[in-house]
Design an enzyme around this catalytic site. Structure first.
Site, PDB file in Angstrom:
ATOM      1  N   SER A 144      -1.891  -1.681  -9.812  1.00 13.65           N
ATOM      2  CA  SER A 144      -3.139  -1.101  -9.365  1.00 13.65           C
ATOM      3  C   SER A 144      -3.420   0.733 -10.665  1.00 13.65           C
ATOM      4  O   SER A 144      -1.386   1.234  -9.865  1.00 13.65           O
ATOM      5  CB  SER A 144      -3.695  -0.973  -7.794  1.00 13.65           C
ATOM      6  OG  SER A 144      -4.520  -0.531  -7.625  1.00 13.65           O
ATOM      7  N   TYR A 157      -0.219  -0.445   0.921  1.00 13.11           N
ATOM      8  CA  TYR A 157      -1.049  -1.266  -0.564  1.00 13.11           C
ATOM      9  C   TYR A 157      -0.592  -0.082  -1.092  1.00 13.11           C
ATOM     10  O   TYR A 157      -0.183  -0.236  -2.462  1.00 13.11           O
ATOM     11  CB  TYR A 157      -2.689  -0.484  -0.709  1.00 13.11           C
ATOM     12  CG  TYR A 157      -3.096  -1.375  -1.985  1.00 13.11           C
ATOM     13  CD1 TYR A 157      -2.808  -2.831  -1.904  1.00 13.11           C
ATOM     14  CD2 TYR A 157      -4.315  -0.761  -2.652  1.00 13.11           C
ATOM     15  CE1 TYR A 157      -3.223  -3.808  -3.107  1.00 13.11           C
ATOM     16  CE2 TYR A 157      -4.608  -1.832  -3.420  1.00 13.11           C
ATOM     17  CZ  TYR A 157      -3.974  -2.444  -4.644  1.00 13.11           C
ATOM     18  OH  TYR A 157      -4.609  -3.588  -5.003  1.00 13.11           O
TER      19      TYR A 157
END
Length: 259
Positions: A144, A157
């Protein structure tokens, strides 16, 4: 094995984790259309079996294998069940919560790390021998842009995705000279049916606000197209890192929203 000697996609098997929805399912569809035999895995048995049935009905070669990648014994059994593996797409992962460091739930952090990082480690370790033995293997890590920059409310995250990025980067260093390449694809803002809703524990209003005013966030198909392109480059070509964002997103914290 040279690039010219590499098997065609018709003889190759791609394993996709987290294939029950979103980017994983889209990637399975596109790799199947590109000629790969696909093995779709995820915890939700009904979802992966339905996807495999859909692909088979469309004339593709697909099998389903329900799998929790945080369970090492299950991962090892899965690896032992395969005749071959030429491509591994590490897609399983996800985010939980958007709390600041001061009040973040350590259990959320632990679960994100277990799935995004340890799960990726489990299945990559288990399938690396097969990827190497085939003479032309590819490991894909779906990380990501969170793995390359920080933003408020995302530390758990972000930390997991930074670790996943480092896993891919280190593996590439360690196995250079073997017939396996390591590709990292880092998507930015992607609108899928589940990611934001899961992150906000089913709060659809909060999930919708993530994409509010963004005319065209990335779709699962956009990311799957990127993965398929990277995987189908000639064998001697390695796409070390490919960052893909919607045009409206300049960084993790700079996003154009229409009024």
């Amino acid at each position: 094995m040279t690039a010219q000697d590499a098997p065609t996609t018709a003889a190759r098997t791609a394993v996709i984790t987290g294939a029950s929805s979103g980017i994983g399912a889209a990637t399975a569809r596109q790799l199947a259309a590109a000629g790969f035999q696909v093995v779709v895995t995820a915890r939700r048995k009904d979802r992966v079996e339905a996807l495999a049935a859909e692909l088979t009905a469309a004339g593709h070669r697909a099998t389903a294998y329900p799998l929790d990648i945080t369970d090492r014994a299950a991962v090892d059994a899965f690896a032992a069940s395969l005749d071959r593996c030429d491509v591994l797409v590490n897609n399983a992962g996800g985010a939980l919560g958007a709390d600041p460091v001061a009040t973040g739930d350590p259990e959320d952090w632990r679960r994100m790390y277990e799935t995004n990082v340890i799960g990726t480690l489990h299945i990559t370790q288990a399938l690396l021998p097969a990827l190497t033995a085939g003479g032309d293997g590819t490991v894909v890590v779906l990380s990501s842009t969170a793995g390359h920059g920080t933003y408020e409310g995302g530390a758990g995250y972000v930390a997991a995705k930074h670790a996943e990025h480092v896993l891919a980067e280190t593996l590439r260093l360690e196995i250079v000279g073997t017939p396996v390449r390591v590709i990292e694809v880092a998507p930015g803002l992607v609108k899928t049916e589940e990611f934001a809703t899961t992150r906000f524990r089913g709060d659809t209003e909060k999930a919708a606000r993530v994409y509010a005013g963004v005319a065209e966030p990335l779709t699962a198909d956009d990311v799957a197209d990127t993965v398929t392109w990277a995987v189908t480059r000639p064998s001697h070509v390695n796409i070390d890192l490919l960052v893909v964002r919607p045009r409206a997103q300049a960084s993790n914290t700079k996003l154009h929203r229409e009024q």
